[in-house]
Design a protein around this motif. Structure first.
Motif, mmCIF file in Angstrom:
data_model
loop_
_atom_site.group_PDB
_atom_site.id
_atom_site.type_symbol
_atom_site.label_atom_id
_atom_site.label_comp_id
_atom_site.label_asym_id
_atom_site.label_seq_id
_atom_site.Cartn_x
_atom_site.Cartn_y
_atom_site.Cartn_z
ATOM 1 N N GLY A 24 0.811 -1.221 0.000
ATOM 2 C CA GLY A 24 0.000 0.000 0.000
ATOM 3 C C GLY A 24 0.836 1.259 0.000
ATOM 4 O O GLY A 24 2.063 1.232 -0.119
ATOM 5 N N SER A 25 0.125 2.351 0.145
ATOM 6 C CA SER A 25 0.795 3.659 0.095
ATOM 7 C C SER A 25 0.344 4.546 1.240
ATOM 8 O O SER A 25 0.175 5.741 1.085
ATOM 9 N N GLY A 26 0.130 3.941 2.398
ATOM 10 C CA GLY A 26 -0.302 4.714 3.562
ATOM 11 C C GLY A 26 0.768 5.680 4.018
ATOM 12 O O GLY A 26 1.955 5.484 3.772
ATOM 13 N N ASN A 27 0.340 6.729 4.675
ATOM 14 C CA ASN A 27 1.314 7.710 5.157
ATOM 15 C C ASN A 27 1.303 7.829 6.678
ATOM 16 O O ASN A 27 1.909 8.729 7.224
ATOM 17 N N VAL A 28 0.617 6.917 7.362
ATOM 18 C CA VAL A 28 0.584 6.963 8.824
ATOM 19 C C VAL A 28 1.270 5.738 9.416
ATOM 20 O O VAL A 28 2.247 5.855 10.141
ATOM 21 N N SER A 43 -2.211 -14.978 3.001
ATOM 22 C CA SER A 43 -1.501 -13.759 3.380
ATOM 23 C C SER A 43 -2.187 -13.123 4.577
ATOM 24 O O SER A 43 -3.381 -13.311 4.793
ATOM 25 N N ILE A 44 -1.406 -12.356 5.325
ATOM 26 C CA ILE A 44 -1.950 -11.513 6.385
ATOM 27 C C ILE A 44 -1.324 -10.126 6.246
ATOM 28 O O ILE A 44 -0.301 -9.956 5.578
ATOM 29 N N ILE A 45 -1.956 -9.155 6.864
ATOM 30 C CA ILE A 45 -1.418 -7.797 6.906
ATOM 31 C C ILE A 45 -0.770 -7.576 8.265
ATOM 32 O O ILE A 45 -1.378 -7.848 9.308
ATOM 33 N N LEU A 46 0.459 -7.111 8.251
ATOM 34 C CA LEU A 46 1.198 -6.771 9.454
ATOM 35 C C LEU A 46 1.406 -5.262 9.436
ATOM 36 O O LEU A 46 1.841 -4.718 8.414
ATOM 37 N N GLN A 47 1.050 -4.593 10.518
ATOM 38 C CA GLN A 47 1.226 -3.135 10.571
ATOM 39 C C GLN A 47 1.998 -2.720 11.808
ATOM 40 O O GLN A 47 1.743 -3.203 12.909
ATOM 41 N N ARG A 119 -10.102 -2.632 -1.657
ATOM 42 C CA ARG A 119 -9.420 -1.359 -1.882
ATOM 43 C C ARG A 119 -9.808 -0.386 -0.791
ATOM 44 O O ARG A 119 -10.939 -0.379 -0.335
ATOM 45 N N SER A 120 -8.852 0.416 -0.405
ATOM 46 C CA SER A 120 -9.121 1.502 0.520
ATOM 47 C C SER A 120 -9.322 2.752 -0.305
ATOM 48 O O SER A 120 -8.529 3.028 -1.205
ATOM 49 N N PRO A 121 -10.364 3.506 -0.026
ATOM 50 C CA PRO A 121 -10.565 4.732 -0.801
ATOM 51 C C PRO A 121 -9.497 5.754 -0.437
ATOM 52 O O PRO A 121 -9.514 6.316 0.636
ATOM 53 N N GLY A 122 -8.545 5.911 -1.316
ATOM 54 C CA GLY A 122 -7.472 6.869 -1.110
ATOM 55 C C GLY A 122 -7.461 7.886 -2.220
ATOM 56 O O GLY A 122 -8.429 8.042 -2.961
ATOM 57 N N ALA A 123 -6.362 8.560 -2.352
ATOM 58 C CA ALA A 123 -6.252 9.608 -3.359
ATOM 59 C C ALA A 123 -6.446 9.078 -4.768
ATOM 60 O O ALA A 123 -6.909 9.787 -5.646
ATOM 61 N N SER A 124 -6.117 7.795 -4.983
ATOM 62 C CA SER A 124 -6.201 7.259 -6.334
ATOM 63 C C SER A 124 -7.570 6.667 -6.662
ATOM 64 O O SER A 124 -7.792 6.217 -7.768
#
Length: 156
Positions: A24-28, A43-47, A119-124
């Protein structure tokens, strides 16, 4: 063993870790896709949660767990329209049973299920990217309905 693998292993993924890459392209937060050789999860997401932004990350996890469990129960009970896909991530528990892991450097980690083709609603992403059947009001109204149905409790 690198710090990403060590953090991912704290959440007991069911299978061998094949790869960990930025996602992704998160900024936080710093987000990683953990690919597994497994029969349960691919797969899993690791944050790594940004604790400069989220000063009380344990409360964020409590809210996330409350939200996801509540919405999952409501969706099972209320059967969404067949042309809609509503999924919420599952929160994985760490080895100690908590919803997070704090590493030796004080970084706060969480793991959630990966929802493929989401999808996460982001700038794109614009409303034009939504399927034709999804009106501009319908999806936010459904989310609002789900959120408003959560029982509110307060503890300072």
């Amino acid at each position: 063993m690198d710090h990403l693998t060590a953090a991912a292993e704290q959440f007991n993924p069911q299978g061998e870790i094949l790869e960990i890459r930025e996602y992704g392209s998160g900024n936080v937060n710093d987000t990683f896709l953990v690919s597994l050789r497994s029969c349960a999860e691919d797969s899993i997401i690791l944050q790594r949660v940004n604790t400069r932004v989220f000063l009380r990350p344990k409360l964020i996890m409590l809210n996330l767990r409350t939200f996801t469990e509540h919405v999952r129960r409501r969706l099972r009970r209320e059967r969404a329209a067949p042309d809609r896909r509503w999924e919420v991530p599952s929160v994985f528990s760490a080895r100690d049973g908590s919803d997070y892991f704090i590493d030796g450097q004080g970084a706060f980690w969480r793991a959630i299920s990966f929802i493929d083709a989401s999808r996460s609603p982001g700038a794109s992403m614009s409303t034009a990217a939504l399927p034709p059947a999804a009106s501009k009001v319908e999806r936010p109204a459904t989310l609002r309905k789900l959120l408003l149905s959560i029982p509110i409790t307060y503890s300072p």
